[in-house]
Design an enzyme around this catalytic site. Structure first.
Site, short mmCIF file in Angstrom:
data_model
loop_
_atom_site.label_atom_id
_atom_site.label_comp_id
_atom_site.label_asym_id
_atom_site.label_seq_id
_atom_site.Cartn_x
_atom_site.Cartn_y
_atom_site.Cartn_z
N LYS A 44 0.81 -1.20 0.00
CA LYS A 44 0.00 0.00 0.00
C LYS A 44 0.85 1.26 0.00
CE LYS A 44 -3.56 -2.12 2.95
NZ LYS A 44 -4.00 -2.22 4.33
N GLU A 100 8.14 2.34 -5.74
CA GLU A 100 8.13 1.92 -4.33
C GLU A 100 8.17 3.14 -3.42
OE1 GLU A 100 7.60 -0.01 -2.03
OE2 GLU A 100 8.74 -1.84 -2.00
N ASP A 101 7.68 2.96 -2.20
CA ASP A 101 7.77 4.05 -1.21
C ASP A 101 9.16 4.10 -0.59
OD1 ASP A 101 7.43 1.59 0.04
OD2 ASP A 101 5.93 2.27 1.47
N ASP A 104 14.35 -0.66 2.17
CA ASP A 104 14.97 -0.84 3.49
C ASP A 104 16.02 -1.95 3.35
OD1 ASP A 104 15.26 -0.89 6.28
OD2 ASP A 104 13.44 -2.00 6.64
N LYS A 132 17.07 3.49 2.55
CA LYS A 132 17.90 3.45 3.77
C LYS A 132 19.16 2.65 3.44
CE LYS A 132 14.03 3.12 7.04
NZ LYS A 132 13.34 2.17 7.93
N PHE A 153 12.80 4.35 11.56
CA PHE A 153 11.45 4.11 11.07
C PHE A 153 10.71 5.42 10.82
CE2 PHE A 153 6.98 2.82 11.48
CZ PHE A 153 6.98 1.74 10.62
N VAL A 154 10.14 5.55 9.63
CA VAL A 154 9.42 6.78 9.28
C VAL A 154 7.97 6.47 8.90
CG1 VAL A 154 11.44 8.15 8.58
CG2 VAL A 154 10.32 6.66 6.90
N ASP A 160 2.99 3.74 6.87
CA ASP A 160 2.17 3.61 8.08
C ASP A 160 2.93 3.11 9.28
OD1 ASP A 160 2.53 0.88 7.11
OD2 ASP A 160 0.94 0.34 8.51
N ARG A 166 -0.78 7.13 7.15
CA ARG A 166 -0.54 7.13 5.69
C ARG A 166 -1.00 8.45 5.07
NH1 ARG A 166 0.83 1.88 4.08
NH2 ARG A 166 -0.20 0.19 5.15
P1 5GP Z 1 12.39 -4.06 2.46
O1 5GP Z 1 11.91 -5.31 1.82
O2 5GP Z 1 13.26 -3.20 1.60
O3 5GP Z 1 13.09 -4.39 3.78
O4 5GP Z 1 11.15 -3.25 2.94
C1 5GP Z 1 10.36 -2.55 2.10
C2 5GP Z 1 9.01 -2.33 2.71
O5 5GP Z 1 9.06 -2.25 4.14
C3 5GP Z 1 8.48 -0.99 2.26
O6 5GP Z 1 7.74 -1.11 1.08
C4 5GP Z 1 7.65 -0.54 3.45
O7 5GP Z 1 6.34 -1.04 3.33
C5 5GP Z 1 8.31 -1.18 4.64
N1 5GP Z 1 9.21 -0.23 5.32
C6 5GP Z 1 10.56 -0.21 5.31
N2 5GP Z 1 11.06 0.80 6.06
C7 5GP Z 1 9.98 1.44 6.57
C8 5GP Z 1 9.82 2.60 7.42
O8 5GP Z 1 10.76 3.26 7.89
N3 5GP Z 1 8.54 2.95 7.70
C9 5GP Z 1 7.45 2.27 7.23
N4 5GP Z 1 6.27 2.73 7.58
N5 5GP Z 1 7.56 1.20 6.43
C10 5GP Z 1 8.82 0.79 6.10
#
Ligand code: 5GP
Length: 178
Positions: A44, A100-101, A104, A132, A153-154, A160, A166
């Protein structure tokens, strides 16, 4: 958890976000001018970034939605990507912009890219509003990055905490998690 009890500190302002969205939109317009493009919104979290970004891309685009979940409501990635909604149409032979948002660990973006590449698109361009770099666990090639941030964490602008925040127009850090 009552969202009213959490203290938020503004981290990236609405103005800075909108300026960056415009900039990335202009770069994507230049790259894809005259071509047919499908923009994929990763649900989302990227729905606000995506809806602002596509309005800054001045070429013919169609819209697709890819639902994934990896946090399951908490503040750290589970490491396991669960598909909640697959693309509704084939992307074979098309130029795909994957939006993507936040990247991480990189696991979600890698998963999405591999999944889309297996459908034989003409190209895949990856875009993320936030990255990140300190949290990366797998190599992840990103074509457009809005902001690199520290490993905290943001929330806001689509992102969210337990389903809330959101709808904030800016990105914030939570000061007192519950
Ligand atoms: P990854 O697979 O790169 O570890 O994580 C990606 C997903 O984790 C993002 O699409 C997001 O939904 C969630 N995510 C990662 N870091 C954050 C953060 O700082 N805040 C929030 N709200 N979601 C995060």
């Amino acid at each position: 958890m009552n969202p009213k009890n959490l203290n938020l500190k503004s981290y990236i302002s609405e103005e800075k976000i909108q300026e960056k969205v415009k900039q990335i939109g202009e770069q994507l317009t230049a790259k894809f001018k005259g071509q047919k493009v499908v923009a994929v919104c990763v649900l989302k979290g990227s729905f606000l970034f995506y809806s602002d970004l596509i309005r800054q891309i001045n070429t013919d685009i169609t819209c697709e939605f890819f639902g994934v979940s990896s946090y399951h409501g908490g503040t750290s990635s589970s490491g396991e990507v669960k598909v909640t909604l697959d693309l509704a149409s084939p992307v074979e032979g098309m130029h795909v912009i994957l939006v993507e948002d936040i990247v991480d660990t990189g696991l979600t973006m890698n998963y999405l890219k591999t999944s889309i590449e297996s459908r034989k698109p003409a190209s895949v361009t990856t875009v993320t509003l936030l990255e990140k770099p300190e949290a990366l666990k797998v190599p992840c090639k990103l074509d457009y990055v809005g902001f690199q941030i520290t490993n905290e964490f943001v929330v806001g602008y689509g992102l969210d905490y337990q389903g809330y925040f959101r709808n904030l127009p800016y990105i914030a850090q939570v000061q007192n998690f519950q």
